[in-house]
Motif scaffolding. Structure first.
Motif, PDB file in Angstrom:
ATOM      1  N   THR A  60     -36.197  87.271  76.263  1.00 21.89           N
ATOM      2  CA  THR A  60     -37.197  88.431  76.473  1.00 21.89           C
ATOM      3  C   THR A  60     -36.900  88.762  77.938  1.00 21.89           C
ATOM      4  OG1 THR A  60     -39.350  87.417  77.238  1.00 21.89           O
ATOM      5  CG2 THR A  60     -38.730  87.534  74.781  1.00 21.89           C
ATOM      6  N   PHE A  61     -37.306  89.883  78.358  1.00 23.88           N
ATOM      7  CA  PHE A  61     -37.180  90.530  79.624  1.00 23.88           C
ATOM      8  C   PHE A  61     -37.910  89.815  80.974  1.00 23.88           C
ATOM      9  CE2 PHE A  61     -40.797  92.971  77.764  1.00 23.88           C
ATOM     10  CZ  PHE A  61     -41.353  92.777  78.908  1.00 23.88           C
ATOM     11  N   GLN A  62     -38.914  89.106  80.258  1.00 25.63           N
ATOM     12  CA  GLN A  62     -39.844  87.961  80.887  1.00 25.63           C
ATOM     13  C   GLN A  62     -39.175  86.573  81.065  1.00 25.63           C
ATOM     14  OE1 GLN A  62     -42.818  88.844  77.966  1.00 25.63           O
ATOM     15  NE2 GLN A  62     -44.179  89.394  79.565  1.00 25.63           N
ATOM     16  N   GLY A  63     -38.108  86.499  80.427  1.00 23.26           N
ATOM     17  CA  GLY A  63     -37.563  85.073  80.453  1.00 23.26           C
ATOM     18  C   GLY A  63     -37.862  84.299  79.474  1.00 23.26           C
ATOM     19  N   THR A 118     -36.135 100.478  60.201  1.00 25.75           N
ATOM     20  CA  THR A 118     -37.456 100.514  60.245  1.00 25.75           C
ATOM     21  C   THR A 118     -38.056  99.357  61.035  1.00 25.75           C
ATOM     22  OG1 THR A 118     -37.548  98.976  58.334  1.00 25.75           O
ATOM     23  CG2 THR A 118     -37.537 101.521  57.985  1.00 25.75           C
ATOM     24  N   LYS A 119     -37.454  98.404  61.412  1.00 25.54           N
ATOM     25  CA  LYS A 119     -37.928  97.175  62.086  1.00 25.54           C
ATOM     26  C   LYS A 119     -37.447  97.382  63.666  1.00 25.54           C
ATOM     27  CE  LYS A 119     -37.758  93.931  58.717  1.00 25.54           C
ATOM     28  NZ  LYS A 119     -37.253  92.335  58.150  1.00 25.54           N
ATOM     29  N   CYS A 120     -36.688  98.552  64.051  1.00 29.17           N
ATOM     30  CA  CYS A 120     -36.537  98.807  65.449  1.00 29.17           C
ATOM     31  C   CYS A 120     -35.562  97.629  66.155  1.00 29.17           C
ATOM     32  CB  CYS A 120     -37.514  99.309  66.301  1.00 29.17           C
ATOM     33  SG  CYS A 120     -38.338 100.557  65.781  1.00 29.17           S
ATOM     34  N   ARG A 121     -34.626  97.118  65.165  1.00 26.37           N
ATOM     35  CA  ARG A 121     -33.852  95.718  65.507  1.00 26.37           C
ATOM     36  C   ARG A 121     -32.365  96.420  66.094  1.00 26.37           C
ATOM     37  NH1 ARG A 121     -33.166  92.769  59.997  1.00 26.37           N
ATOM     38  NH2 ARG A 121     -32.389  95.074  59.266  1.00 26.37           N
ATOM     39  N   GLU A 122     -32.105  95.536  66.912  1.00 26.16           N
ATOM     40  CA  GLU A 122     -30.796  95.755  67.874  1.00 26.16           C
ATOM     41  C   GLU A 122     -29.532  95.055  67.145  1.00 26.16           C
ATOM     42  OE1 GLU A 122     -30.532  98.035  70.049  1.00 26.16           O
ATOM     43  OE2 GLU A 122     -32.543  98.571  70.561  1.00 26.16           O
ATOM     44  N   GLN A 123     -28.506  95.421  67.388  1.00 28.74           N
ATOM     45  CA  GLN A 123     -27.125  94.668  66.657  1.00 28.74           C
ATOM     46  C   GLN A 123     -26.376  94.196  67.906  1.00 28.74           C
ATOM     47  OE1 GLN A 123     -24.924  97.054  63.928  1.00 28.74           O
ATOM     48  NE2 GLN A 123     -26.208  96.915  62.479  1.00 28.74           N
ATOM     49  N   ARG A 175     -35.372  95.505  76.329  1.00 30.89           N
ATOM     50  CA  ARG A 175     -36.236  94.614  75.866  1.00 30.89           C
ATOM     51  C   ARG A 175     -35.784  93.043  75.721  1.00 30.89           C
ATOM     52  NH1 ARG A 175     -37.823  96.450  70.052  1.00 30.89           N
ATOM     53  NH2 ARG A 175     -35.483  96.846  69.877  1.00 30.89           N
ATOM     54  N   TYR A 176     -34.472  93.024  75.773  1.00 29.83           N
ATOM     55  CA  TYR A 176     -33.839  91.469  75.616  1.00 29.83           C
ATOM     56  C   TYR A 176     -32.467  91.412  76.578  1.00 29.83           C
ATOM     57  CZ  TYR A 176     -36.623  92.392  71.433  1.00 29.83           C
ATOM     58  OH  TYR A 176     -37.428  92.541  70.332  1.00 29.83           O
ATOM     59  N   VAL A 177     -32.253  90.178  76.774  1.00 29.39           N
ATOM     60  CA  VAL A 177     -31.234  89.733  77.751  1.00 29.39           C
ATOM     61  C   VAL A 177     -30.108  88.729  76.852  1.00 29.39           C
ATOM     62  CG1 VAL A 177     -30.335  89.201  79.893  1.00 29.39           C
ATOM     63  CG2 VAL A 177     -32.430  90.298  79.567  1.00 29.39           C
ATOM     64  N   ILE A 178     -28.884  88.815  76.700  1.00 27.49           N
ATOM     65  CA  ILE A 178     -28.091  88.043  76.375  1.00 27.49           C
ATOM     66  C   ILE A 178     -27.158  87.184  77.578  1.00 27.49           C
ATOM     67  CG2 ILE A 178     -25.704  87.494  75.403  1.00 27.49           C
ATOM     68  CD1 ILE A 178     -26.540  88.922  72.769  1.00 27.49           C
TER      69      ILE A 178
END
Length: 813
Positions: free
Chosen positions: A677-680, A265-270, A648-651
């Motif tokens: 975030t994708f913005q750094g 429901t929170k649209c989270r990534e694993q 949306r995100y970067v590791i």
């Protein structure tokens, strides 16, 4: 009926009278006396309640003309009524009788049974008299009726005598691989055609078992498929009743819960962490501000088991988590990461799934010289069965140690190569694809260097090296038709191939070489695969090319270059229109260390990184093809950069090689990861000692149609210093902003309440300590004495106010 013999009676043929019904006694008196004893044990086939009989019939002890002695033993049981005689064909059985029925003479029963079966000639082998006690007789010799080394093979073509030798040669070529054998291929009654089966007897049962496992179900051609069974199984198979249902021996599992993580429901990534001896899966939760543990092997720890012995790996669609063990690999899935299936393969080192996750290929790391026939195995993911195995191929098409086989985009074909040919097999039969003559053959390419599959079509791109007067060639071949779609020849070049993610374009980067192998100018040849006759755009690059990267799902690509001395690094963004390929933007990189480029899975945004050094550059391309540099940062000694599937995100991470691998020590002090975030903007940073692996969980393909995906991606983007606004057709997406704000506010309130609760508890402790202190002051008189002391000194309170500048923030209005 069990008959035991202690010798062989001399033949009485010719002097034995003919028997007829009712002549048992006469026949017995008229035949010569046997010199040996024959003992007959008769056990009536009857219900449980029937009495049990035991009869001994002897020869010398019984007087002529007297009935044999019968010893009858029984236990109190419920009387039964006579019922129909039961028993196996060819066995001697009697009808059960009730207690009130007189027991018939045993000789009459035997005579009646043999006459009904028309086997009166057996009477002469039955002696009269009591004979020896049946319990003292030695065990009868049992005939070994098993044939463990013999196979019966059906599904063989029926051929006339003229083609018998040719067919036998084909069968021998297949079955002789497993050991020496003898073959018997019967003909029909007329002797004109073979029966379509063959009996094969090996020297050992192990060889027969190997041949059965390898060749059972093999397709000889479209009309003939082998069915190979042991001869010992033949009677069981042919005598099955009509209601027979084969027993399921293959494992299987439910896949109904494989995508539950997508319904969060929170649209989270694993994402996955493998460090030290731990394997953990986390939710990336931005509202909390740190990752939340989803599963860390707690179930295995409670039972004292080890969840993973070595490395771990996600499947390409994210349905499975694969763990490596000494005996093989195991696949885990579902919301609780339960074990679904396992593949047995001792010493497995590498695994690769087919793109559709229907098959999984494992390799134990042995070299081609070791000649290990089980080095490579292909397993069916749904059942775990091994469907193909072979030796380690000598060539890895993409370089390095692995993979040796490359899968087509739909998983219907997989291919390997050597220096002169490509072997393409179909996964329906795991046989080579056929040529125009219907024969299973490889694709011949002299001086073959490498090949690749198109990401979206069953199309091979093949690069062959130059030799003597034959130029280097790029060939595009359609599979399975083997039709050559395009071919380009080049001389004195070195080249590499790069497919765009949608298979619309193929870029061939070729660099001119002088006779001394010195590198010259570089050309980018862009093949437009979807257009008629596959036209080619050529882009000339004067500088040295350090990296080429297609935009995911887009028509742009990035190019990293430097001058001949390795200085003045630049980043170019090219775009492909219907008419031409042109430069959209370029940027002078801040340092020479930038050596890699990572597009987001949905395109548009990128990270330019200095892998091994640490510099990071976050940026993106606007809808009107303008370059925006969003942020510059550093992650010292970074080794991994990975976008999450939602873009949306970067590791970024510093990982160490697995234990006992060279070069791991220098990363040990900096091992850890950061989420951006994708913005750094950094969301989370954490050090992890002995961090071996980290990776986002992949997503399966979208269920939306292409048109709906295109409609959802049509948006205008606006970059600001704080956030990126996405405008979908009719307005801003405020709904999700409100949900995010509510979640963040709830998290802040929870944190505030927790902090206030701890602070109030601490203040209560201080208040209790103050009460204790005042009580002690009154009891000891210390309070009054201290007040008198301070009054005598004449002290007075002094209050000062100081101000310091902490931070200055300038904002444009």
């Amino acid at each position: 009926m069990i008959v035991t013999s202690r010798g062989r009676r001399p033949s009485t043929a010719g002097n034995a009278p003919q028997l007829r019904r009712g002549s048992f006694a006469k026949a017995r008196e008229s035949r010569p006396r046997p010199t040996t004893k024959m003992h007959l044990r008769v056990q009536a086939n009857r219900p449980f309640s029937a009495p049990r009989m035991r009869c001994d019939v002897g020869s010398d002890a019984q007087r002529p003309g007297t009935a044999p002695a019968v010893r009858r033993t029984s236990t109190p049981r419920t009387p039964t009524t006579p019922r129909q005689k039961v028993g196996r064909p060819g066995s001697l059985s009697f009808e059960p009788v009730s207690r009130t029925t007189a027991m018939p003479d045993i000789q009459e029963l035997v005579e009646q049974e043999l006459e009904e079966r028309e086997e009166e000639d057996l009477l002469e082998f039955i002696s009269d008299g009591e004979g020896e006690d049946i319990d003292t007789l030695e065990e009868p010799l049992r005939l070994d009726e098993s044939f463990p080394s013999t196979l019966i093979v059906s599904g063989i073509p029926q051929v006339p005598k003229e083609k018998f030798d040719k067919l036998l040669g084909v069968i021998s070529k297949l079955f002789n691989k497993y050991g020496d054998n003898e073959k018997e291929m019967p003909f029909n009654a007329a002797g004109t055609m073979t029966e379509g089966c063959v009996l094969i007897t090996y020297e050992s049962s192990d060889a027969a078992t190997q041949a059965q496992q390898a060749l059972d179900g093999m397709s000889l051609d479209k009309k003939h498929t082998f069915k190979v069974v042991k001869l010992d199984q033949f009677n069981d198979i042919t005598n099955r009743d009509e209601d027979f249902r084969p027993r399921r021996t293959l494992a299987s599992y439910s896949r109904t819960d494989f995508r539950t993580w997508l319904t969060d429901t929170k649209c989270r990534e694993q994402f996955l962490l493998r460090y030290q001896t731990e394997t953990e899966i986390y939710w990336h939760d931005t509202t909390i501000g740190e990752p939340t543990l989803s599963y860390g092997g707690e179930r295995e720890k409670r039972t004292g088991k080890i969840w993973c012995d070595w490395q771990v790996q996600w499947s390409p669609l994210g349905h499975f988590l694969t763990t490596f063990h000494k005996q093989g690999v195991a696949l885990w899935g579902g919301p609780e990461f339960t074990k679904k299936i396992r593949f047995a393969h001792d010493g497995v080192k590498y695994l690769e799934f087919s793109p559709t996750e229907e098959y999984a290929l494992t390799w134990n790391g042995t070299s081609a010289l070791e000649n290990d026939t089980q080095a490579v195995r292909i397993h069916r993911v749904l059942t775990g069965e091994s469907v193909f195995n072979c030796r380690t191929p000598a060539v890895a098409p993409l370089g390095g140690d692995f993979p040796h086989f490359l899968w087509s985009h739909d998983g219907k074909y997989f291919a390997e190569c050597n220096e002169a040919s490509i072997s393409v097999r179909e996964t329906d039969t795991f046989q080579l694809i056929k040529d125009e003559d219907g024969k299973k053959r490889t694709l011949k390419f002299p001086e073959l260097s490498t090949f690749q599959w198109s990401p979206k079509d069953n199309l091979l791109s093949v690069w062959c090296l130059e030799k003597e007067n034959n130029p280097a060639r790029l060939v595009l071949v359609e599979i399975p038709s083997r039709r050559e779609l395009a071919s380009r020849s080049r001389t004195q070049v070195e080249a590499s191939m790069h497919w765009q993610s949608e298979g619309d374009y193929l870029c061939l980067i070729n660099t001119k070489l002088s006779k001394t192998k010195k590198k010259g100018a570089t050309n980018l040849e862009i093949f437009r695969i979807r257009e008629k006759n596959i036209p080619v755009d050529i882009v000339e690059v004067k500088d040295s090319v350090r990296g080429f990267h297609w935009e995911t799902k887009g028509h742009r690509f990035s190019l990293l270059t430097s001058d001949e001395s390795g200085h003045h690094p630049k980043m170019f963004i090219y775009g492909l229109s219907k008419e031409k390929c042109e430069v959209l933007s370029f940027f002078d990189l801040p340092s020479n260390s930038y050596n890699n480029f990572f597009w987001a899975p949905e395109g548009q945004y990128f990270v330019c990184a200095a892998v091994g050094h640490g510099d990071l550059l976050f940026g993106g391309m606007t809808s009107d093809n303008k370059l925006e540099i969003l942020h510059k940062d550093e992650h010292f000694m970074l080794t991994d950069v990975q976008w999450d599937p939602s873009s949306r995100y970067v590791i970024t991470a510093v990982t160490q090689p697995m234990q006992n691998e060279i070069g791991g020590f220098k990363y040990s002090m900096e091992a850890g990861f950061a989420i951006w975030t994708f913005q750094g903007r950094v969301l989370h940073r954490q050090q992890k000692e002995k961090l071996w692996q980290i990776s986002w969980r992949p997503h399966p393909p979208s269920l939306l149609s292409s048109s709906k995906q295109a409609a959802s991606s049509r948006c205008s983007t606006h970059f600001t210093s704080d956030r990126l606004y996405l405008e979908y057709g009719g307005g801003f997406s405020k709904k999700y902003d409100q949900l995010d704000d509510q979640a963040k506010e709830a998290a802040r309130n929870a944190y505030r309440n927790e902090r206030d609760g701890k602070m109030n508890a601490f203040k209560e402790i201080l208040a209790r300590l103050d009460d204790i202190r005042y009580d002690k002051y009154e009891e000891t008189g210390w309070g009054d004495a201290f007040d008198e002391f301070t009054a005598s000194k004449g002290w007075s309170p002094l209050q000062e106010v100081s101000q310091d500048v902490i931070e200055v923030v300038e904002e444009k209005i």
